[in-house]
Design an enzyme around this catalytic site. Structure first.
Site, PDB file in Angstrom:
ATOM      1  N   CYS A 381      55.362  35.260  65.059  1.00  0.00           N
ATOM      2  CA  CYS A 381      56.630  34.960  64.383  1.00  0.00           C
ATOM      3  C   CYS A 381      56.893  35.948  63.247  1.00  0.00           C
ATOM      4  CB  CYS A 381      56.657  33.512  63.931  1.00  0.00           C
ATOM      5  SG  CYS A 381      58.342  32.886  63.867  1.00  0.00           S
ATOM      6  N   HIS A 507      55.558  30.665  68.728  1.00  0.00           N
ATOM      7  CA  HIS A 507      54.292  30.160  68.175  1.00  0.00           C
ATOM      8  C   HIS A 507      53.345  29.695  69.283  1.00  0.00           C
ATOM      9  CE1 HIS A 507      55.306  30.146  63.873  1.00  0.00           C
ATOM     10  NE2 HIS A 507      56.537  29.954  64.287  1.00  0.00           N
ATOM     11  N   GLU A 509      50.326  29.189  69.131  1.00  0.00           N
ATOM     12  CA  GLU A 509      49.252  28.324  68.612  1.00  0.00           C
ATOM     13  C   GLU A 509      49.530  26.838  68.822  1.00  0.00           C
ATOM     14  OE1 GLU A 509      51.419  29.983  66.795  1.00  0.00           O
ATOM     15  OE2 GLU A 509      51.836  29.074  64.854  1.00  0.00           O
TER      16      GLU A 509
HETATM   17  N1  GLN Z   1      60.948  33.771  58.208  1.00  0.00           N
HETATM   18  C1  GLN Z   1      61.075  34.198  59.558  1.00  0.00           C
HETATM   19  C2  GLN Z   1      62.320  33.639  60.208  1.00  0.00           C
HETATM   20  O1  GLN Z   1      62.879  32.689  59.739  1.00  0.00           O
HETATM   21  C3  GLN Z   1      59.845  33.837  60.366  1.00  0.00           C
HETATM   22  C4  GLN Z   1      59.625  32.377  60.546  1.00  0.00           C
HETATM   23  C5  GLN Z   1      58.248  32.035  61.027  1.00  0.00           C
HETATM   24  O2  GLN Z   1      57.336  32.826  60.938  1.00  0.00           O
HETATM   25  N2  GLN Z   1      58.057  30.806  61.480  1.00  0.00           N
HETATM   26  O3  GLN Z   1      62.748  34.133  61.230  1.00  0.00           O
END
Ligand code: GLN
Length: 540
Positions: A381, A507, A509
């Site tokens: 992410c 994600h 995970e």
């Molecule tokens: N801050 C970034 C976004 O909003 C990544 C978010 C995250 O890592 N969950 O896209």
């Protein structure tokens, strides 16, 4: 008829109620029962999505996009229970629903009150999970007995036996029996008091799971049984685990908890089979290799801020008979010095998700170090977004390239908001959330790890790779190897010329299990092992 188990906690918080609840779910499933899991959280946020990881640790995301408490991660890793928005309710969500009903006039002029309106709403949330294809619903109540904010939930679960029959409900209370060094003995009084408080509310626990740091002993167990009005065999000791959380379910079976539950609830269950867990534990206890992975993040001090990432690394380690040692690196620390002094000698570098500006430059430095030193890198992410920024700045020479999240006026907005997110004004529940499909480019590392062409993974972010830069990145050597089905969103990037450099916008995970490690984590640990081997060979 679906039976209900309620798990409450007393004496102190952080006793591992989530883990114990998940373990109970696991035991029942291992006996052939169909289980559904749920958590009730007594705070006023409508969901944990708006909370900082410093508050309650990681926000766990479900397929349906619900942003939930991290205990749901334990539920998913330990059981096959279907989890959805219905699996996590907060006080805020209960009140919101009641207030919305009141505004719509659904209470027909009545005075709307905690009892019965809030408690009815809670009961509805619990009973919603009961259905003909579910044998047992396990509902964990967050917080500690005695908290003011938990009272409506306790009152609601006190009433449920009146509605569906006491024989169909089981109350499990988790407490702590501390060892007092000065006295040289364990103390049962806090447990007595905590059960006393429950009984005052009208709940008589059927089972006490007693967390201990020193052995409880028969005499103490009998004392607890007598003072707390539970049967002796229903005082189940759960000692601190030295090695692994996978010991928890096995310990509970040893103490007969599964049989006790089956008997009390009159369930028709098969014999227990824990062989898979015994095998897992055996692998955890007897690793053949060891790798060190640096996790470079912003919420590093909080034990649970990257919970699912740490768990997923463990799972992949189990798959490779490898002990994974996590080196937690505060991203800001890297901004102050030479990354080599911190990251030199690690076998892999992982940059997890996150929000906000702090630590970004340190993450970018870590990624640059991984890229240049050919250390396996896994970005998740925000970790992917930082990898894109690093590549833009240092390989494509796009000076000050950035995400518009951190620099609205960057000359090279390689990460930015796309159409839907531009219009968003409210913070809660408005990100790109939940399970979405992704098509993999054949012949790439991603396709190889997954051994698939189409995957489904969970998202939680606002910003995206800016499609205007697609071609330029490809020409410079950063390949987009996974995209949304319409081709519009970049979901995976890779550096084919690097031994293992892969970053994902989603994600992974959240979908790893101890007995089914996530393919990308498996690939990453495999690369870390290979990197270690190579290093050893070079030093010979
Ligand atoms: N801050 C970034 C976004 O909003 C990544 C978010 C995250 O890592 N969950 O896209």
């Amino acid at each position: 008829m679906t039976k209900h188990i309620f798990v409450t906690g007393g004496v102190v918080s952080s006793l591992g109620k989530g883990l114990t609840s998940a373990a109970i779910g696991l035991l029942l499933e291992r006996r052939g029962l169909r289980v559904r899991m749920q958590k009730l959280d007594p705070y006023l946020n409508v969901d944990p999505g708006t909370m900082s990881p410093y508050q309650h640790g990681e926000v766990y995301v479900l397929d349906d996009g619900a942003e939930t408490d991290l205990d749901l991660g334990h539920y998913e890793r330990f059981t096959n229970s279907d989890l959805s928005r219905d699996s996590n309710y907060t006080t805020g969500r209960i009140y919101l629903s009641v207030i919305n009903k009141e505004r719509r006039g659904e209470y027909l002029g009545k005075t709307v009150q905690v009892i019965p309106h809030i408690t009815n709403e809670i009961k509805l949330a619990v009973r919603k999970l009961a259905s003909p294809d579910v044998d047992v619903v396990i509902t964990e109540l967050g917080g500690t007995v005695g908290d003011i904010e938990g009272l409506p939930f306790l009152e609601a679960i006190r009433q449920i036996p009146l509605d569906i029959g006491r024989q169909n409900c089981l109350f499990v209370h988790l407490t702590l029996v501390p060892f007092l060094k000065a006295a040289g003995e364990v103390k049962t009084k806090p447990t007595q008091h905590s059960v006393g408080q429950l009984r005052q509310i009208g709940i008589q626990p059927d089972v006490l799971v007693v967390r201990t740091e020193r052995e409880l002993g028969r005499e103490n167990a009998e004392k607890i049984a007598l003072f707390c009005n539970v049967e002796k065999n229903a005082v189940i000791e759960e000692p601190d685990k030295e090695f692994s959380i996978y010991e928890v379910p096995l310990g509970l079976v040893e103490h007969g908890l599964d049989q006790l539950i089956v008997d009390r609830l009159g369930l028709k269950a098969g014999p227990i089979d824990m062989s898979e867990w015994q095998y897992l534990l055996h692998k955890v206890r007897n690793p053949e290799h060891e790798v060190t992975i640096a996790v470079v993040g912003k919420y590093i001090q909080h034990k649970d801020a990257y919970k699912s990432i740490y768990e997923s690394l463990d799972h992949a380690g189990i798959a490779h008979s490898t002990r994974v040692i996590v080196k937690r690196v505060e991203a800001e620390e890297l901004e102050r010095g030479d990354p080599h002094s911190v990251l030199g000698g690690v076998d892999g570098i992982l940059v997890p998700g996150g929000f906000g500006m702090r630590g970004i430059e340190g993450k970018v430095d870590a990624i640059r170090y991984a890229r240049k030193s050919e250390i396996p890198f896994f970005g998740i992410c925000l970790g992917m977004q930082c990898a894109v920024i690093e590549f833009a700045r240092n390989v494509m020479r796009l000076e000050n390239a950035n995400s518009t999240e951190f620099a609205g006026d960057t000359p090279h907005p390689v990460i930015c908001l796309l159409n839907d997110q531009r219009k968003v004004v409210e913070m809660g529940g408005t990100m790109r959330l939940g399970a979405q499909a992704c098509l993999l480019e054949p012949g790439t590392r991603a396709a190889d790890c997954y051994d698939a062409e189409r995957i489904v993974e969970r998202h939680r972010h606002r910003y995206e790779f800016n499609p205007a830069f697609r071609e330029r990145f490809a020409r410079a050597g950063m390949q987009i190897t996974g995209s949304s089905p319409d081709g519009g969103l970049a979901e995976i990037v890779e550096l084919p010329d690097h031994p293992w450099f892969l970053a994902v916008q989603y994600h992974p995970e959240f979908k790893s299990k101890p007995n089914k490690a996530h393919p990308l984590f498996v690939g990453f640990i495999e690369a870390a092992l290979a990197h270690q081997q190579q290093r050893v060979q070079m030093s010979l």
